[in-house]
Design an enzyme around this catalytic site. Sequence first.
Site, PDB file in Angstrom:
ATOM      1  N   CYS A   1       0.819  -1.217   0.000  1.00 30.88           N
ATOM      2  CA  CYS A   1       0.000   0.000   0.000  1.00 30.88           C
ATOM      3  C   CYS A   1       0.854   1.268   0.000  1.00 30.88           C
ATOM      4  O   CYS A   1       0.394   2.338  -0.370  1.00 30.88           O
ATOM      5  CB  CYS A   1      -0.927  -0.008   1.204  1.00 30.88           C
ATOM      6  SG  CYS A   1      -1.853  -1.534   1.333  1.00 30.88           S
TER       7      CYS A   1
ATOM      8  N   ASN B   1     -10.004  -1.031  -0.443  1.00 33.12           N
ATOM      9  CA  ASN B   1      -8.559  -0.850  -0.315  1.00 33.12           C
ATOM     10  C   ASN B   1      -7.902  -1.410  -1.584  1.00 33.12           C
ATOM     11  O   ASN B   1      -7.917  -2.617  -1.808  1.00 33.12           O
ATOM     12  CB  ASN B   1      -8.078  -1.583   0.938  1.00 33.12           C
ATOM     13  CG  ASN B   1      -6.570  -1.511   1.137  1.00 33.12           C
ATOM     14  OD1 ASN B   1      -5.831  -1.146   0.230  1.00 33.12           O
ATOM     15  ND2 ASN B   1      -6.113  -1.868   2.322  1.00 33.12           N
TER      16      ASN B   1
ATOM     17  N   HIS C   1      -3.777   6.767   2.108  1.00 29.53           N
ATOM     18  CA  HIS C   1      -4.102   5.403   1.668  1.00 29.53           C
ATOM     19  C   HIS C   1      -5.480   5.037   2.210  1.00 29.53           C
ATOM     20  O   HIS C   1      -5.786   5.262   3.386  1.00 29.53           O
ATOM     21  CB  HIS C   1      -3.035   4.444   2.207  1.00 29.53           C
ATOM     22  CG  HIS C   1      -3.407   3.009   2.045  1.00 29.53           C
ATOM     23  ND1 HIS C   1      -3.908   2.517   0.857  1.00 29.53           N
ATOM     24  CD2 HIS C   1      -3.401   1.961   2.922  1.00 29.53           C
ATOM     25  CE1 HIS C   1      -4.167   1.223   1.016  1.00 29.53           C
ATOM     26  NE2 HIS C   1      -3.878   0.866   2.249  1.00 29.53           N
TER      27      HIS C   1
HETATM   28  O1  UT7 Z   1      -3.850  -1.635   3.568  1.00 33.03           O
HETATM   29  C1  UT7 Z   1      -3.059  -2.435   4.366  1.00 33.03           C
HETATM   30  C2  UT7 Z   1      -3.388  -2.311   5.727  1.00 33.03           C
HETATM   31  N1  UT7 Z   1      -4.581  -3.007   6.122  1.00 33.03           N
HETATM   32  C3  UT7 Z   1      -5.410  -2.380   6.966  1.00 33.03           C
HETATM   33  O2  UT7 Z   1      -5.217  -1.212   7.239  1.00 33.03           O
HETATM   34  C4  UT7 Z   1      -6.514  -3.170   7.618  1.00 33.03           C
HETATM   35  C5  UT7 Z   1      -6.545  -2.822   9.092  1.00 33.03           C
HETATM   36  N2  UT7 Z   1      -7.564  -3.572   9.848  1.00 33.03           N
HETATM   37  C6  UT7 Z   1      -8.873  -3.300   9.689  1.00 33.03           C
HETATM   38  O3  UT7 Z   1      -9.285  -2.469   8.904  1.00 33.03           O
HETATM   39  C7  UT7 Z   1      -9.819  -4.042  10.604  1.00 33.03           C
HETATM   40  O4  UT7 Z   1      -9.084  -4.751  11.554  1.00 33.03           O
HETATM   41  C8  UT7 Z   1     -10.780  -5.025   9.859  1.00 33.03           C
HETATM   42  C9  UT7 Z   1     -11.779  -4.247   9.033  1.00 33.03           C
HETATM   43  C10 UT7 Z   1      -9.972  -5.975   8.967  1.00 33.03           C
HETATM   44  C11 UT7 Z   1     -11.552  -5.854  10.874  1.00 33.03           C
HETATM   45  O5  UT7 Z   1     -12.310  -4.995  11.727  1.00 33.03           O
HETATM   46  P1  UT7 Z   1     -12.228  -5.127  13.313  1.00 33.03           P
HETATM   47  O6  UT7 Z   1     -13.195  -4.171  13.856  1.00 33.03           O
HETATM   48  O7  UT7 Z   1     -10.777  -4.968  13.690  1.00 33.03           O
HETATM   49  O8  UT7 Z   1     -12.719  -6.591  13.542  1.00 33.03           O
HETATM   50  P2  UT7 Z   1     -11.952  -7.783  14.289  1.00 33.03           P
HETATM   51  O9  UT7 Z   1     -10.892  -8.349  13.408  1.00 33.03           O
HETATM   52  O10 UT7 Z   1     -11.574  -7.313  15.653  1.00 33.03           O
HETATM   53  O11 UT7 Z   1     -13.105  -8.851  14.421  1.00 33.03           O
HETATM   54  C12 UT7 Z   1     -14.276  -8.613  15.216  1.00 33.03           C
HETATM   55  C13 UT7 Z   1     -15.278  -9.695  14.916  1.00 33.03           C
HETATM   56  C14 UT7 Z   1     -14.665 -11.103  14.916  1.00 33.03           C
HETATM   57  O12 UT7 Z   1     -15.615 -11.974  15.466  1.00 33.03           O
HETATM   58  P3  UT7 Z   1     -15.470 -12.467  17.010  1.00 33.03           P
HETATM   59  O13 UT7 Z   1     -14.122 -13.141  17.081  1.00 33.03           O
HETATM   60  O14 UT7 Z   1     -15.539 -11.212  17.825  1.00 33.03           O
HETATM   61  O15 UT7 Z   1     -16.638 -13.375  17.161  1.00 33.03           O
HETATM   62  C15 UT7 Z   1     -14.508 -11.410  13.457  1.00 33.03           C
HETATM   63  O16 UT7 Z   1     -14.553 -12.802  13.179  1.00 33.03           O
HETATM   64  O17 UT7 Z   1     -15.810  -9.503  13.605  1.00 33.03           O
HETATM   65  C16 UT7 Z   1     -15.701 -10.722  12.863  1.00 33.03           C
HETATM   66  N3  UT7 Z   1     -15.568 -10.404  11.454  1.00 33.03           N
HETATM   67  C17 UT7 Z   1     -16.640 -10.199  10.663  1.00 33.03           C
HETATM   68  N4  UT7 Z   1     -17.943 -10.211  10.905  1.00 33.03           N
HETATM   69  C18 UT7 Z   1     -18.770  -9.942   9.873  1.00 33.03           C
HETATM   70  C19 UT7 Z   1     -14.426 -10.252  10.725  1.00 33.03           C
HETATM   71  N5  UT7 Z   1     -14.750  -9.962   9.466  1.00 33.03           N
HETATM   72  C20 UT7 Z   1     -16.093  -9.922   9.393  1.00 33.03           C
HETATM   73  C21 UT7 Z   1     -17.015  -9.662   8.348  1.00 33.03           C
HETATM   74  N6  UT7 Z   1     -18.339  -9.678   8.662  1.00 33.03           N
HETATM   75  N7  UT7 Z   1     -16.626  -9.392   7.100  1.00 33.03           N
END
Ligand code: UT7
Length: 330
Positions: free
Chosen positions: A116, A287, A257
């Site tokens: 990125c 992204n 980004h």
């Molecule tokens: O460009 C390169 C850099 N990349 C980034 O900048 C990405 C940075 N990270 C993020 O943007 C976020 O961490 C995500 C959008 C990827 C995830 O969001 P989050 O609020 O950090 O969610 P999380 O990973 O803490 O997961 C929370 C819950 C989990 O369930 P449990 O374990 O709490 O039951 C995940 O399994 O949300 C669940 N989850 C989803 N639920 C519905 C993860 N993806 C999804 C989804 N739909 N698509």
Amino acid sequence: MKVHWPVEIAGTGVALPSRVVTNNDFASRLETTDEWIHQRTGIRERRIAEPHESTLGLGTAACASALRAANTEASEIDLLICGTITPEHTLPTTSCQIQAALGCRHIPAFDQVSACTGFVWSVATAAQYIASGFAKTALVVGAECMSRITDMEDRGTAILFGDAAGAAVLRKATHPDSGILAARMGADGGQALAIWVPAGGAKEPASTRTVNERLHYLRMNGREVYKFAVSKMQELMKGTLDDAGVKLDELSLVVPHQSNQRIIESACDKLGLPTSKVVVNIDRFGNTSAASVPVALHEAMSAGRIRRGDLVMLIAFGAGLTWGSVLLRV
Ligand code: UT7
């Protein structure tokens, strides 16, 4: 670092696959919802390449469009850099293939593989070639087909990424006060496995096992990257302004980004930067890795949000982990 690289953006261009994939398209086959995706990321839809579309075609089209906008012939380009982690082939570089497709002279052409951060690092690199006199005019492009390395069965990453290309023609500044005033580039290889593709390289070449175990797809520790991104983006914005001796309210626009709308808003909020001064288009494109900054830059320029004399910051972070920023007087 405070620098003096007298370069200007002569023109920008983009190329996007025509196919739009909405959040509901994922909701119908993964355990996710439009509401979750939009609330957690800001994304509503993204472009996904059709089988006949790929990085080379998108990158070449974005470059051709940037050349037209800059009123510049391909034969006038002295240097071509392509930011991509989804090259057309493992070998040769996509930049060499774009050079041939555009009909450039046999100029240096190389890929920048810092994910990125690729476009921002490419701008910083090209600007130094121009400042040193090695090149007068450079073509810088971020081109990605992220869908080709995204595991469409993994809801944690499938919903995030999109395909696109964006390009800019950089040339020696024609106005004495135009140019890059500060730039930062950094990497922390200790966090290499925060975002990675396990197989397909020298350590794990492609085999039936690596395919069956889905090891050719991008893996990401989303929570860790999120924390890193918020603090790094805030630190980079503040540090780059300090390097140049520019106050926050003198900054005209930030082109960040597009990783997650919450990351952008949270970093700007902590710094006290109004979101009206930040370009956000993640809702429509997701992204797109190295393409995200040039696509957002092109949209801002086309919409008249960037005028001569403005102070504009390009800023990005990504796999590596890497980060970079460029503060430009347009
Ligand atoms: O460009 C390169 C850099 N990349 C980034 O900048 C990405 C940075 N990270 C993020 O943007 C976020 O961490 C995500 C959008 C990827 C995830 O969001 P989050 O609020 O950090 O969610 P999380 O990973 O803490 O997961 C929370 C819950 C989990 O369930 P449990 O374990 O709490 O039951 C995940 O399994 O949300 C669940 N989850 C989803 N639920 C519905 C993860 N993806 C999804 C989804 N739909 N698509």
